[in-house]
Each structure stands twice: as structure tokens, then as C-alpha cells.
Design a protein around this motif. Structure first.
Motif, PDB file in Angstrom:
ATOM      1  N   UNK A 143       0.821  -1.203   0.000  1.00  0.00           N
ATOM      2  CA  UNK A 143       0.000   0.000   0.000  1.00  0.00           C
ATOM      3  C   UNK A 143       0.856   1.255   0.000  1.00  0.00           C
ATOM      4  N   UNK A 144       0.312   2.315  -0.560  1.00  0.00           N
ATOM      5  CA  UNK A 144       0.906   3.633  -0.391  1.00  0.00           C
ATOM      6  C   UNK A 144       0.639   4.111   1.036  1.00  0.00           C
ATOM      7  N   UNK A 145       1.373   5.114   1.475  1.00  0.00           N
ATOM      8  CA  UNK A 145       1.142   5.645   2.819  1.00  0.00           C
ATOM      9  C   UNK A 145      -0.276   6.182   2.964  1.00  0.00           C
ATOM     10  N   UNK A 146      -0.811   6.724   1.864  1.00  0.00           N
ATOM     11  CA  UNK A 146      -2.160   7.296   1.917  1.00  0.00           C
ATOM     12  C   UNK A 146      -2.855   7.149   0.562  1.00  0.00           C
ATOM     13  N   UNK A 147      -4.159   6.921   0.600  1.00  0.00           N
ATOM     14  CA  UNK A 147      -4.956   7.096  -0.593  1.00  0.00           C
ATOM     15  C   UNK A 147      -5.675   5.905  -1.170  1.00  0.00           C
ATOM     16  N   UNK A 148      -5.398   4.687  -0.701  1.00  0.00           N
ATOM     17  CA  UNK A 148      -6.071   3.539  -1.299  1.00  0.00           C
ATOM     18  C   UNK A 148      -7.558   3.515  -0.946  1.00  0.00           C
TER      19      UNK A 148
ATOM     20  N   UNK B  38      -1.850   7.208  -4.292  1.00  0.00           N
ATOM     21  CA  UNK B  38      -1.572   5.822  -4.695  1.00  0.00           C
ATOM     22  C   UNK B  38      -0.455   5.747  -5.723  1.00  0.00           C
ATOM     23  N   UNK B  39      -0.063   6.878  -6.276  1.00  0.00           N
ATOM     24  CA  UNK B  39       1.056   6.877  -7.220  1.00  0.00           C
ATOM     25  C   UNK B  39       2.352   6.421  -6.553  1.00  0.00           C
ATOM     26  N   UNK B  40       2.437   6.572  -5.247  1.00  0.00           N
ATOM     27  CA  UNK B  40       3.621   6.101  -4.519  1.00  0.00           C
ATOM     28  C   UNK B  40       3.859   4.616  -4.770  1.00  0.00           C
TER      29      UNK B  40
ATOM     30  N   UNK C 250      -8.937  11.916 -11.096  1.00  0.00           N
ATOM     31  CA  UNK C 250      -7.893  11.628 -12.077  1.00  0.00           C
ATOM     32  C   UNK C 250      -6.570  11.549 -11.347  1.00  0.00           C
ATOM     33  N   UNK C 251      -6.093  10.347 -11.120  1.00  0.00           N
ATOM     34  CA  UNK C 251      -4.912  10.103 -10.293  1.00  0.00           C
ATOM     35  C   UNK C 251      -3.675  10.834 -10.794  1.00  0.00           C
TER      36      UNK C 251
END
Length: 259
Positions: A10-15, A107-109, A186-187
């Protein structure tokens, strides 16, 4: 008897909370051992717009999904994830790598992580049947795979059948909320490729390999939609309404592959 071991990067934030918590709860109920991974071992947070306030009520997770997320978020494995940047990190011991989605830009992380790409470039080919290893992905999670290149410079799912977030869904959400949420849906920002376009362009024959369905209701029979590849232990879904079916079919896939 083998206890399947699952990793949810997972990313740190955003899922998306539904795409994370619903499968997690199903995996635990099936007796799987589940771990999480973040870039530096920080406890992740899912997209708050999907969890609270007016945005949750209008476009967010259901009450059941919110409750499932709250239960997941206090577990030791969620609070103390492994770090995918640590020197000893490896996917080798896992029977399943599950990639949740989410459209929040955080989530781009995960999608863009060269380290995750490196590990998946080794792991995904090992899911070729027969294998005790599997991969499942939903929505933007499929992009983690379509952005991962192997030694041949092709993405690891270049020959697989797959689905992901349909362009129609992404565009309806974006234009329907643009007036008050800007480019939230739009991510990679307004004007960037839709998820479906990003995935299709990485497939060998997208017209045959990319599978789609525009059924939207999570309650109507037949509108949940997941796609399972025949050559690899790989299964994919479109968006939150598919999460329960995706989890169920993934559990069956993993149990069959480790038996």
C-alpha cells in the motif's frame, strides 16, 4: 496443511477502503496470514473522502465497508507493516500479492515505485501455472502490474487477460464531481490517460486481452465482474463493487494452487 501467506502493498495514503478492507476480511476469514507493506514501514491510511463526511455519503464506501476498514486499521499487521525499501524485503515467501486500487493521487507512490516494480518483475513470472504463487489486483492496482516491466521491456501482464477500472466509470466520476472536487478522480491529473487506456496500451493484443463490463450495481445479480487468466495465477477486478467477488475467487485460486 499450508497456511497461505498474503502481502498487501500500500501507499502511505490514498487507497480505496473497500478494495482493501473487504478482501482483507475475507482472507482472514479463510485462515490466510495477511501482512501489509509500505515504503518505509509506516502504517497506511485509506482515502478519507471515501470514509467520512459528505463525500463518503455521496460517493464513498458503504457502512459495512467503513466498519470493515475500522476493524482492519487497528490490527497489528496494519499498524506495523513491513517496509518494501528494507534490505531484506522479498516477495518470495508469499503465496499471494494483492494490489488494491484507489484514485487519490497518493496511490502513485505504489504504482510508480521502482522497488515494487523490481520485486514484481521477479514474482509475477513465477505465478505461471502450475505455481503456488498468485497475484490479484483491482482498479488502479492493475496499473502497478502494467507499469512493471520485465527483462524484455514488456509489462509483466503483457500476455494476460485482465480488467481494470473502465474508462466510462472513470469519466463519469471525474466529470460528475469536477465542479466541487476538481481533478480528484484523475490520479495523474486532468488530461492524463484513463486507467483502462494505461493498461490496454501495455498488452500484446488489447482487443482480445482486455475484458470489460459496464454493470455497476453491487447488488444486482451478474453485475460483479472479475477476470481470471488461464496461463498465470492472476485475477483482476474493476472497482469497489467487485471486491467481494474478487476476494472469493482469489481465495479459491490460492487454495487450489497451494493444495
Amino acid at each position: 496443511m499450508i497456511t497461505p501467506k498474503v502481502l498487501i502493498p500500500m501507499s502511505d495514503y490514498g487507497h480505496d477502503p473497500t478494495e482493501t478492507a473487504v478482501p482483507y476480511a475475507a482472507f482472514k476469514k479463510a485462515g490466510f496470514k495477511v501482512e501489509f507493506a509500505t515504503e518505509n514501514g509506516k502504517a497506511p491510511e485509506c482515502d478519507k473522502k471515501m470514509l467520512q463526511g459528505i463525500t463518503q455519503k455521496l460517493i464513498g464506501a458503504t457502512k459495512d465497508a467503513v466498519n470493515a476498514y475500522k476493524e482492519m486499521s487497528i490490527t497489528p499487521e496494519f499498524q506495523r507493516p513491513v517496509s518494501w525499501t528494507s534490505a531484506d524485503f522479498s516477495l518470495e515467501s508469499y503465496n499471494l500479492v494483492f494490489l488494491p486500487g484507489g484514485h487519490e493521487k497518493g496511490v502513485r507512490q505504489l504504482i510508480d515505485s521502482p522497488i515494487i516494480h523490481k520485486h514484481l518483475a521477479s514474482y509475477f513470472p513465477a505465478t505461471k501455472k502450475p505455481s503456488s504463487k498468485s497475484v490479484a489486483a483491482v482498479c488502479h492496482g492493475v496499473m502497478v502490474l502494467s507499469e512493471t516491466e520485465g527483462a524484455d521491456r514488456k509489462c509483466v501482464i503483457h500476455e494476460c487477460v485482465t480488467t481494470a477500472l473502465p474508462t466510462r466509470f472513470e469519466q463519469v466520476a471525474f466529470w460528475g464531481t469536477r465542479a466541487f472536487l476538481g481533478d480528484y478522480y484523475k490520479t495523474y491529473g486532468a488530461g492524463s490517460d484513463n486507467v483502462e487506456e494505461s493498461v490496454r496500451k501495455r498488452l500484446d493484443n488489447p482487443n482480445k486481452q482486455y475484458k470489460n463490463s459496464l454493470g455497476m450495481s453491487p447488488c444486482s445479480r451478474g453485475t460483479r465482474f472479475v477476470v481470471q487468466d488461464e496461463k498465470y495465477n492472476y485475477i483482476s477486478g474493476r472497482f469497489p463493487a467487485d471486491a467481494q467477488m474478487l476476494a472469493r475467487k482469489t481465495i479459491a485460486l490460492v487454495q487450489g494452487s497451494v493444495a
